[in-house]
Design an enzyme around this catalytic site. Structure first.
Site, PDB file in Angstrom:
ATOM      1  N   GLU A  80       0.822  -1.202   0.000  1.00 43.07           N
ATOM      2  CA  GLU A  80       0.000   0.000   0.000  1.00 43.07           C
ATOM      3  C   GLU A  80       0.863   1.261   0.000  1.00 43.07           C
ATOM      4  O   GLU A  80       1.885   1.330   0.674  1.00 43.07           O
ATOM      5  CB  GLU A  80      -0.915   0.026   1.237  1.00 43.07           C
ATOM      6  N   ARG A  90     -17.521  -0.565   7.053  1.00 43.35           N
ATOM      7  CA  ARG A  90     -18.717  -1.093   6.378  1.00 43.35           C
ATOM      8  C   ARG A  90     -19.365  -2.209   7.191  1.00 43.35           C
ATOM      9  O   ARG A  90     -20.575  -2.422   7.126  1.00 43.35           O
ATOM     10  CB  ARG A  90     -18.329  -1.599   4.979  1.00 43.35           C
ATOM     11  N   CYS A 143      -7.492  -2.484   8.497  1.00 38.09           N
ATOM     12  CA  CYS A 143      -6.163  -2.476   7.874  1.00 38.09           C
ATOM     13  C   CYS A 143      -5.650  -1.049   7.706  1.00 38.09           C
ATOM     14  O   CYS A 143      -4.506  -0.738   8.070  1.00 38.09           O
ATOM     15  CB  CYS A 143      -6.191  -3.212   6.532  1.00 38.09           C
ATOM     16  N   HIS A 165      -1.425  -5.778   1.512  1.00 40.50           N
ATOM     17  CA  HIS A 165      -2.631  -6.612   1.401  1.00 40.50           C
ATOM     18  C   HIS A 165      -2.310  -7.842   0.552  1.00 40.50           C
ATOM     19  O   HIS A 165      -1.530  -7.759  -0.404  1.00 40.50           O
ATOM     20  CB  HIS A 165      -3.785  -5.828   0.754  1.00 40.50           C
TER      21      HIS A 165
HETATM   22  N1  PCA Z   1      -8.322  -7.254   6.248  1.00 42.39           N
HETATM   23  C1  PCA Z   1      -9.190  -6.194   6.718  1.00 42.39           C
HETATM   24  C2  PCA Z   1      -8.978  -6.131   8.206  1.00 42.39           C
HETATM   25  C3  PCA Z   1      -8.257  -7.375   8.585  1.00 42.39           C
HETATM   26  C4  PCA Z   1      -7.806  -7.964   7.314  1.00 42.39           C
HETATM   27  O1  PCA Z   1      -7.094  -8.961   7.184  1.00 42.39           O
HETATM   28  C5  PCA Z   1      -8.977  -4.870   5.990  1.00 42.39           C
HETATM   29  O2  PCA Z   1      -8.557  -4.876   4.821  1.00 42.39           O
HETATM   30  O3  PCA Z   1      -9.233  -3.816   6.570  1.00 42.39           O
END
Ligand code: PCA
Length: 212
Positions: A80, A90, A143, A165
């Site tokens: 990111e 959400r 996240c 991610h």
């Molecule tokens: N993904 C979520 C929160 C925890 C995770 O593994 C997110 O993208 O916010």
């Protein structure tokens, strides 16, 4: 010998598995060229997630922190670029919190950029045949909350941090409607994210821009 802390979230949203947690279990104490990986498990709960990671930072004193979460719908490993000062959930987190348009840190700056070399990371993974691209949004759930909150915590410290991610595992979508990546590839991809971080003190000037 450098130390890289890689963190992984527990399952959330009614799921029984999170690829981030499965991957960090396999990365615990892994050796890097010039370093080693330490790990920690993170609750998908506003602020408690930050507390868990900050405690792990204080215990391990890492040189770099790589926070990792799942992103359903993504086909590649995505470092990111930017964290924003917004919690707009959400769905409720695992603690039942569902803030709408609240700041992560009151009076914090609008955004923080990653301090990981995300272009070099992306190039490294792609050269090894692992799908990877820079993402320009970490969403507005836990996240992004963690990405922003840890950047804020580390803002005056000499510790690099960024959020990555990862896609779902194949067993998380047996209908076959969503992109997935095997755990083996995810684990090797995250190991390479850590290695590329150690190998590139500054980032490389190659484009990862997108046109909408
Ligand atoms: N993904 C979520 C929160 C925890 C995770 O593994 C997110 O993208 O916010």
């Amino acid at each position: 010998m450098k130390k890289v802390l890689i963190t992984g979230f527990e399952p959330f949203g009614g799921a029984s598995i999170n690829p981030a947690l499965e991957a960090v279990k396999q990365l615990a104490n892994a050796k890097l060229d010039g370093g080693e990986i330490v790990t920690c498990e993170v609750p998908v709960t506003r602020y408690e997630a930050l507390d868990a990671i900050i405690t792990a930072i204080e215990v391990h004193q890492p040189d770099y922190v790589i926070t990792v979460g799942q992103a359903a719908g993504r086909a590649s490993i995505t470092p990111e670029r930017v964290a924003i000062n917004v919690d707009d959930f959400r769905i409720p987190d695992n603690g039942g919190n569902q803030p709408i348009d609240e700041p992560v840190i009151v009076d914090g700056p609008d955004a923080y950029f990653t301090t990981l070399p995300i272009k070099a990371i992306t190039r490294t993974l792609q050269e090894k045949g692992i799908p990877c691209q820079v993402s320009n949004t970490a969403g507005t759930f836990v996240c992004n909350h963690v990405f922003y909150g840890i950047q804020h915590y580390l803002r005056d410290k000499k510790v690099g941090h960024g959020f990555v991610h990862i896609p779902l595992l194949p067993e998380q979508d047996t209908s076959g409607n969503q992109p997935t990546m095997s755990l083996e590839v995810i684990v090797e991809g995250l190991r390479l994210v850590a290695q590329a971080t150690l190998d590139n003190e500054s980032d490389v000037a190659i484009t990862a821009g997108q046109i909408c």
